[in-house]
Motif scaffolding. Structure first.
Motif, PDB file in Angstrom:
ATOM      1  N   CYS A   1       6.227   6.000  -8.292  1.00  0.00           N
ATOM      2  CA  CYS A   1       5.101   5.617  -7.428  1.00  0.00           C
ATOM      3  C   CYS A   1       4.969   6.610  -6.269  1.00  0.00           C
ATOM      4  O   CYS A   1       5.976   7.015  -5.692  1.00  0.00           O
TER       5      CYS A   1
ATOM      6  N   VAL B   1      10.463   3.280  -1.073  1.00  0.00           N
ATOM      7  CA  VAL B   1      11.293   2.509  -2.005  1.00  0.00           C
ATOM      8  C   VAL B   1      11.499   3.334  -3.276  1.00  0.00           C
ATOM      9  O   VAL B   1      12.570   3.363  -3.851  1.00  0.00           O
ATOM     10  N   GLY B   2      10.412   4.055  -3.693  1.00  0.00           N
ATOM     11  CA  GLY B   2      10.547   4.963  -4.827  1.00  0.00           C
ATOM     12  C   GLY B   2      10.612   4.273  -6.169  1.00  0.00           C
ATOM     13  O   GLY B   2      11.480   4.559  -7.011  1.00  0.00           O
ATOM     14  N   CYS B   3       9.676   3.359  -6.411  1.00  0.00           N
ATOM     15  CA  CYS B   3       9.711   2.574  -7.655  1.00  0.00           C
ATOM     16  C   CYS B   3       9.360   3.425  -8.875  1.00  0.00           C
ATOM     17  O   CYS B   3       8.461   4.262  -8.831  1.00  0.00           O
TER      18      CYS B   3
ATOM     19  N   LEU C   1       6.532  -4.001  -9.232  1.00  0.00           N
ATOM     20  CA  LEU C   1       5.647  -3.120  -8.453  1.00  0.00           C
ATOM     21  C   LEU C   1       4.966  -3.992  -7.406  1.00  0.00           C
ATOM     22  O   LEU C   1       4.769  -5.193  -7.615  1.00  0.00           O
ATOM     23  N   CYS C   2       4.560  -3.385  -6.314  1.00  0.00           N
ATOM     24  CA  CYS C   2       3.767  -4.137  -5.328  1.00  0.00           C
ATOM     25  C   CYS C   2       2.286  -3.950  -5.647  1.00  0.00           C
ATOM     26  O   CYS C   2       1.914  -3.319  -6.640  1.00  0.00           O
TER      27      CYS C   2
ATOM     28  N   LYS D   1       0.000  -2.113  -4.255  1.00  0.00           N
ATOM     29  CA  LYS D   1      -0.453  -0.710  -4.278  1.00  0.00           C
ATOM     30  C   LYS D   1      -0.027  -0.035  -5.578  1.00  0.00           C
ATOM     31  O   LYS D   1      -0.811   0.673  -6.205  1.00  0.00           O
TER      32      LYS D   1
ATOM     33  N   HIS E   1       7.378  -1.972   2.541  1.00  0.00           N
ATOM     34  CA  HIS E   1       8.341  -1.667   1.473  1.00  0.00           C
ATOM     35  C   HIS E   1       8.446  -2.922   0.594  1.00  0.00           C
ATOM     36  O   HIS E   1       9.510  -3.550   0.487  1.00  0.00           O
ATOM     37  N   PRO E   2       7.328  -3.291  -0.043  1.00  0.00           N
ATOM     38  CA  PRO E   2       7.251  -4.640  -0.628  1.00  0.00           C
ATOM     39  C   PRO E   2       8.274  -4.929  -1.718  1.00  0.00           C
ATOM     40  O   PRO E   2       8.759  -6.068  -1.808  1.00  0.00           O
ATOM     41  N   VAL E   3       8.618  -3.950  -2.531  1.00  0.00           N
ATOM     42  CA  VAL E   3       9.564  -4.260  -3.612  1.00  0.00           C
ATOM     43  C   VAL E   3      10.971  -4.461  -3.054  1.00  0.00           C
ATOM     44  O   VAL E   3      11.723  -5.339  -3.524  1.00  0.00           O
TER      45      VAL E   3
HETATM   46 FE1  SF4 Z   1       5.089   1.951  -4.683  1.00  0.00          FE
HETATM   47 FE2  SF4 Z   1       5.042  -0.549  -3.799  1.00  0.00          FE
HETATM   48 FE3  SF4 Z   1       7.251   0.425  -4.932  1.00  0.00          FE
HETATM   49 FE4  SF4 Z   1       6.516   1.245  -2.521  1.00  0.00          FE
HETATM   50  S1  SF4 Z   1       7.155  -0.844  -3.089  1.00  0.00           S
HETATM   51  S2  SF4 Z   1       7.206   2.552  -4.214  1.00  0.00           S
HETATM   52  S3  SF4 Z   1       4.280   1.259  -2.696  1.00  0.00           S
HETATM   53  S4  SF4 Z   1       5.270   0.083  -5.946  1.00  0.00           S
END
Ligand code: SF4
Length: 864
Positions: A7, A12-14, A37-38, A40, A166-168
C-alpha cells in the motif's frame, strides 16, 4: 491474476494483492496486515485511472520530449553549480518515493554534486523522532516490532490518532485488547479522537504538556523503585541529569488525580509500549518530547524485549526507507553522520564519487527561506506538494516562484507545486513502478508494478540517473531497480563496518529473479545469521561507548495564546484522505466521508463565538486566512481548534490550512510545529451558500468552496457573493451551457433549486440559499447521470424507494449515518449487530470507532 505489492499510504506498510483490472485485496501473507486493509487501501482501485495524469515531459506548459527536458535540467543544474557552487541547488523529495529512488537522489546530491541540500517531506512528519533516537541511541533505530503492541499489558498512545492514521495497526490493537481484556490502553491527546474509543483512559493533555507528563512518569519510576538499576548501570548514561531535569515540575493540563493514576500505571507495568506520532513530533519541543518518552523506557530497561519499548509510527509508506539511505539533509546515508569525517570518507570511497558533502544541508523550512532569499538557483521537487503541505504555504509558493529554475516530478499535470514549475517530469505512479519500501517496524517489502506505464512516464530513480549521466557523472548506470537495490544493500557494508545498526549485506548480490521474489523481511539482514529482531534488550547502543543517553528534558512553559489569536491550532489527517488528495481525491467513496474542509471546535467555544454546526467560519493567523465549515464536537479541547491538512488550491482554495501554520520549528530536528500555532475564529457570512452535483468536473473560478469526487461525477459545497442570475451561474459551474433548465425558487427564503437535463439525463443539480444548504446529499448524488425526473428533487423530496441514507460513515459499503441511526433505534446496540443489519464496518473496519460512537450517542436509554 494478482500481484503482491505494498500500500502506498501510511507507514504500517500493508501488503496488497492488486489486479490489473483494479481489484484490490489485503495480502494474507504480509506480516504487517495479514490480509487486512483500511478504507484507503481498500479503495486503491478507484485511484489508478489516467484522468489528469502527466504523460509527457513539459517545458513551460508545452509538451516536450525526454531528451530535451533531461538535457535542460542537467545543463541548468550544472550551470548553477559552476557559477554559484553546489549549495545553490536543492532537491526536495518525499516519503512516497521508493528506496531505490531515494538512494539515487541522495547519491547524486551528496556524493556527486557535493551538497547536502536534499530534504524530504518526512521533515514535516518524523524528524523529531529521528533526532530523539540519535540523541538517545546514537542512531536512528526503531527498537521494536508490531507484535510488541499486541503483547503489551499497557499500550500508551501519545499524539497519535492511530484509528485514522494507522488504521490496520489500530485494528491489530483492538483485536489484541479483545483477546486479552486485561490489556490497558491510554490515549494521550489534547483532542478526543476515534482512537480514544479503544482506550480505557483518554488524557486531554495540554498542547506541548507531554514533556512534563513523561518527566512525571520518570519521577514516579524512581519514587516507586521501578528503575532497572542493573540495566542503567551497564547500558545507560545521563540518568542523574535527566532525573534532575524531570524533578522540575511542569504543567501538563491534567488533574492531579489523572496524573497520579497514569504515572502509577506506567511505572507499575513491566510490559509497556509507548506509541507516538505527529502530536509528539510536530512541536517546537518535539525532540524533547521523544527523549522524555525514551528516558522512561531506558530507566526501566523496558526496551527491545517482547511487549515493551518506545514505538515511533511513521506517517508515510517509505519514511523509514528515506531515513535509511539519507533522505534528510542532516544525514549522510545508511544511518551515518555527515559530521563524521570517517563516515564521509567511507561513503565517498564506496561510491567512488568525485566529492562528498561536508556539512548538513538546508532543512525544509530553511530551504524555502533560502529560495525566497535568492540563494537557491535551481530546485527539483519530487513526488510531493510543498506549496500545500509546508507551513506558511502561501509564502512557500512565493519562494518557489522566486527560484530561477524549478523542476517538479509528479504523476499529475496539475498540482499547486507543479503549477509553479518550469519543467514537469512525468513520474510513474504507484501501480506502475517497482522497488522497495520500509515500514515502521523496519520490514522491507517489495512494491511491484501491476499496470503498464502510460504515455512516457518513467520511474523516479531512472529520471534521476538520466539527469546525473547528462551532468557528466559516472556511477548511475543501473540497468534496473534491482541493480539500484543491490548497490544500496552492498553500501551497508560501510555502516556495518562502523558497527552501526543498518546492515543489509545479506541482501547484497540478489539476482533479478530473487529481488522480484523477495518476501517482506525485517532488517538488519546480516550476511550471516538470522535477519530481523529487536534492538537494545542487552544494550548495544550506537554511541561511541556503546551506551544509551538519557537526556535532560526541561518541560516548556505552556504557551498562552495572544489576545488577537486566542485559539491553539491543531492540524492533521482525516480517515479517508491522504496528504494533498492527488490519489484519494479521485475516489468517490473516500470523498464522501469528509467532502469539504472543516474546523472542529468545542461546543462552549462555539457558543461564545455565536457559531452553529454547518456555519462557515473565518479562521485567521498572522500568516493566512481560511474559510471552513464548522463542526462542533465535545471531542475538541476547549481553546483548541482542529483543521485537516488535505485541501489544495485545486480542491478548496480558501480551505487550505498550510497558510495558517507558522513556520516555527523544533531547534534540534528542524521539524515544523504544525500543531502549535494560534488562530482567531469568527463567523463568516457569505452572500449565499450552495451545493452542486454534476457529471462534469467543477471549475470553481468565480465562486468559493470545495470540490470532491462523487458517484457518476463530482460535487461541490459552494459560497460567495450573491449572483444576479442563478441559472447562468449553475450552467457555468456545471459546464453545461446548452442543457435544459428547470428551476424552483423560494423568494421569501432567497433559495433556489435548479436541475439541468441533457439528452434525457439529469446532468446537474444546483441548490442555493442564504445559509447552509439542507439537502440529502447522498441521495441527490445517486440521481446524477440518471434519467431525469427532477421535480421531486427540486421540491426537496426523496424518491419513495430511496430514503436519505445521510452522511457517509462506512465508505466501503456506502452506509450513511441516517441508516445507522435507524438500525440503532431498531435494536442494533453493538458494532457487530450494526454490521449484520447494514453491512457497515464489515469490509475494512476503519469506520468501527465511528459506529461505536454512534451507538453510544443514539442508543435509547431504558426508562427506570
Ligand atoms: Fe494502507 Fe491503510 Fe495499511 Fe496504512 S493501514 S498501509 S493506509 S491499508
Amino acid at each position: 491474476m494478482s500481484t503482491c505489492t505494498t500500500c502506498p499510504y501510511c507507514g504500517v506498510g500493508c501488503g496488497v494483492l492488486a489486479g490489473a483490472d483494479g481489484t484490490i485485496k489485503g495480502d494474507p501473507n504480509h506480516p504487517a496486515n495479514a490480509g487486512r486493509l483500511c478504507s484507503k487501501g481498500t479503495q486503491l482501485g478507484e485511484t489508478i485511472g489516467l484522468e489528469g495524469r502527466l504523460l509527457a515531459p513539459r517545458l513551460n506548459g508545452q509538451d516536450t520530449d525526454w531528451d530535451s527536458a533531461l538535457g535542460l535540467v542537467a545543463d541548468t543544474f550544472r550551470a548553477a553549480i559552476d557559477e554559484h557552487g553546489p549549495d545553490s541547488v536543492a532537491f526536495y523529495v518525499s516519503g512516497q518515493l521508493l528506496t531505490e529512488d531515494y538512494y539515487a537522489a541522495n547519491k547524486l546530491m551528496k556524493g556527486y554534486i557535493g551538497s547536502a541540500n536534499i530534504d524530504t517531506n518526512s521533515r514535516l512528519c518524523m524528524a523529531s523522532s529521528v533526532a530523539g533516537h540519535k540523541r538517545a541511541f546514537g542512531s536512528d533505530t526503531v527498537p521494536g516490532c508490531y507484535e510488541d503492541i499486541e503483547e503489551a499489558d499497557l499500550v500508551v498512545l501519545v499524539g497519535s490518532n492511530l484509528a485514522w492514521c494507522h488504521p490496520v495497526l489500530y485494528q491489530r490493537l483492538v483485536a489484541a485488547k479483545a483477546a486479552r481484556p486485561g490489556m490497558r490502553v491510554v490515549n494521550i491527546d489534547p483532542r478526543r479522537t476515534a482512537t480514544s474509543d479503544v482506550a480505557d483512559t483518554h488524557l486531554s493533555v495540554a498542547p506541548d504538556g507531554d514533556v512534563a507528563l513523561f518527566n512525571a512518569v520518570l519521577c514516579r519510576i524512581v519514587d516507586e523503585r521501578r528503575v532497572d538499576a542493573g540495566y542503567v548501570a551497564t547500558h545507560v548514561n545521563g540518568f542523574d541529569v535527566a532525573l534532575d531535569a524531570a524533578r522540575a515540575a511542569g504543567a501538563t493540563g491534567l488533574s492531579a488525580e489523572e496524573l497520579d493514576r497514569f504515572t502509577k500505571l506506567w511505572a507499575g507495568t513491566e510490559k509497556v509500549v509507548t506509541i507516538y506520532s505527529q502530536g509528539v513530533n510536530q512541536s517546537v519541543c518535539g525532540t524533547d518530547k521523544v527523549n522524555a518518552i525514551l528516558n522512561c523506557h531506558l530507566a526501566t530497561g523496558r526496551i527491545g524485549r517482547p511487549g515493551m519499548g518506545p514505538f515511533s509510527v511513521t506517517g508515510q509508506p517509505n519514511a523509514m526507507g528515506g531515513r535509511e539511505v539519507g533522505g534528510l539533509a542532516n544525514m549522510l546515508a545508511n544511518h551515518l553522520d555527515i559530521e563524521n569525517p570517517a563516515h564521509r570518507a567511507a561513503m565517498q570511497g564506496f561510491w567512488n564519487s568525485p566529492t562528498i558533502c561536508k556539512t548538513p544541508g538546508l532543512k525544509a523550512v530553511d530551504l524555502y527561506r533560502a529560495c525566497a532569499e535568492g540563494r537557491i538557483k535551481a530546485l527539483w521537487v519530487m513526488s510531493t506538494n510543498p506549496a500545500v503541505s509546508m507551513p506558511e504555504a502561501d509564502a512557500v509558493a512565493e519562494a518557489i516562484r522566486a527560484v530561477p529554475f524549478v523542476v517538479v516530478s509528479d504523476i499529475l499535470e496539475r498540482t499547486d507545486t507543479g503549477d509553479l514549475a518550469d519543467v514537469l517530469l512525468p513520474a510513474a505512479g504507484w501501480g506502475e513502478k517497482s522497488g522497495t519500501v520500509t515500514n515502521s517496524e523496519r520490514v522491507i517489502s517489495r512494491q511491484r508494478a501491476f499496470l503498464p506505464r502510460p504515455g512516457q512516464v518513467r520511474p523516479d530513480w531512472q529520471i534521476i540517473a538520466d539527469v546525473a549521466r547528462r551532468m557528466g557523472f559516472d556511477g548511475f548506470d543501473w540497468a534496473d531497480e534491482a541493480e539500484v537495490f543491490d548497490e544500496y544493500a552492498r553500501s551497508t557494508t560501510v555502516s556495518r563496518d562502523f558497527g552501526r545498526d543498518l546492515d543489509l549485506t545479506g541482501l547484497a548480490g540478489l539476482r533479478r529473479g530473487e529481488y522480484d521474489a523477495l518476501s517482506p523481511i525485517q532488517w538488519p539482514v546480516p550476511g550471516e545469521g538470522a535477519p530481523g529482531g529487536r534492538f537494545f534488550a542487552e544494550g548495544g547502543f550506537f554511541h561511541a561507548d556503546g551506551k544509551a543517553k538519557m537526556l535532560p528534558t526541561v518541560a516548556p512553559q505552556l504557551a498562552t495564546p495572544p489576545e488577537s489569536y486566542p485559539f491553539t491550532l491543531n492540524t492533521g489527517r482525516v480517515r479517508d484522505h491522504w496528504h494533498t488528495m492527488t490519489r484519494t481525491g479521485r475516489s468517490a467513496r473516500l470523498s464522501r466521508h469528509m467532502a469539504e474542509p472543516y474546523v472542529e471546535l468545542h461546543p462552549e467555544d462555539a457558543v461564545a463565538l455565536g457559531l452553529r454546526d454547518a456555519d462557515l467560519a473565518r479562521v485567521s493567523s498572522p500568516t493566512g486566512i481560511a474559510v471552513l465549515r464548522v463542526l462542533i464536537t465535545a471531542r475538541a479541547r476547549r481553546g483548541s481548534v482542529f483543521v485537516p491538512m488535505h485541501w489544495t488550491k485545486h480542491t478548496a482554495a480558501d480551505g487550505r490550512v498550510g497558510p495558517l501554520v507558522a513556520a516555527d520549528t523544533d531547534p534540534v530536528s528542524g521539524q515544523p510545529a504544525s500543531k502549535g500555532g494560534f488562530v482567531a475564529v469568527e463567523k463568516y457570512r457569505p452572500g449565499w451558500q450552495g451545493f452542486l452535483a454534476c457529471v462534469n468536473p467543477i471549475a470553481l473560478g468565480q465562486v468559493q468552496g470545495a470540490v470532491a469526487a462523487a458517484p457518476n461525477g463530482f460535487s461541490a459545497e459552494l459560497f460567495g457573493e450573491a449572483p444576479t442570475d442563478w441559472e447562468a451561474l449553475a450552467r457555468i459551474l456545471a459546464s453545461e451551457p446548452n442543457a435544459v433548465a428547470s428551476q424552483i425558487t423560494d423568494p421569501a427564503r432567497g433559495a433556489t433549486r435548479i436541475a439541468l437535463e441533457r439528452d434525457g439525463d439529469l446532468v446537474a443539480l444546483f441548490l442555493a440559499g442564504p445559509g447552509p444548504v439542507e439537502a440529502a446529499r447522498s441521495h441527490l448524488l445517486t440521481r446524477i447521470g440518471q434519467p431525469a425526473n427532477p421535480l421531486p428533487l427540486l421540491a426537496g423530496r426523496n424518491a419513495a424507494d430511496r430514503p436519505d441514507p445521510g452522511p457517509t460513515v462506512c465508505a466501503c459499503m456506502g452506509v450513511g449515518a441516517n441508516d445507522l441511526k435507524a438500525a440503532i433505534a431498531g435494536g442494533c446496540h453493538t458494532v457487530e449487530a450494526l454490521g449484520e443489519a447494514t453491512q457497515a464496518g464489515t469490509s475494512c473496519g476503519s469506520c468501527k470507532p465511528e459506529l461505536a460512537s454512534l451507538i453510544a450517542t443514539h442508543t435509547p436509554v431504558a426508562a427506570e
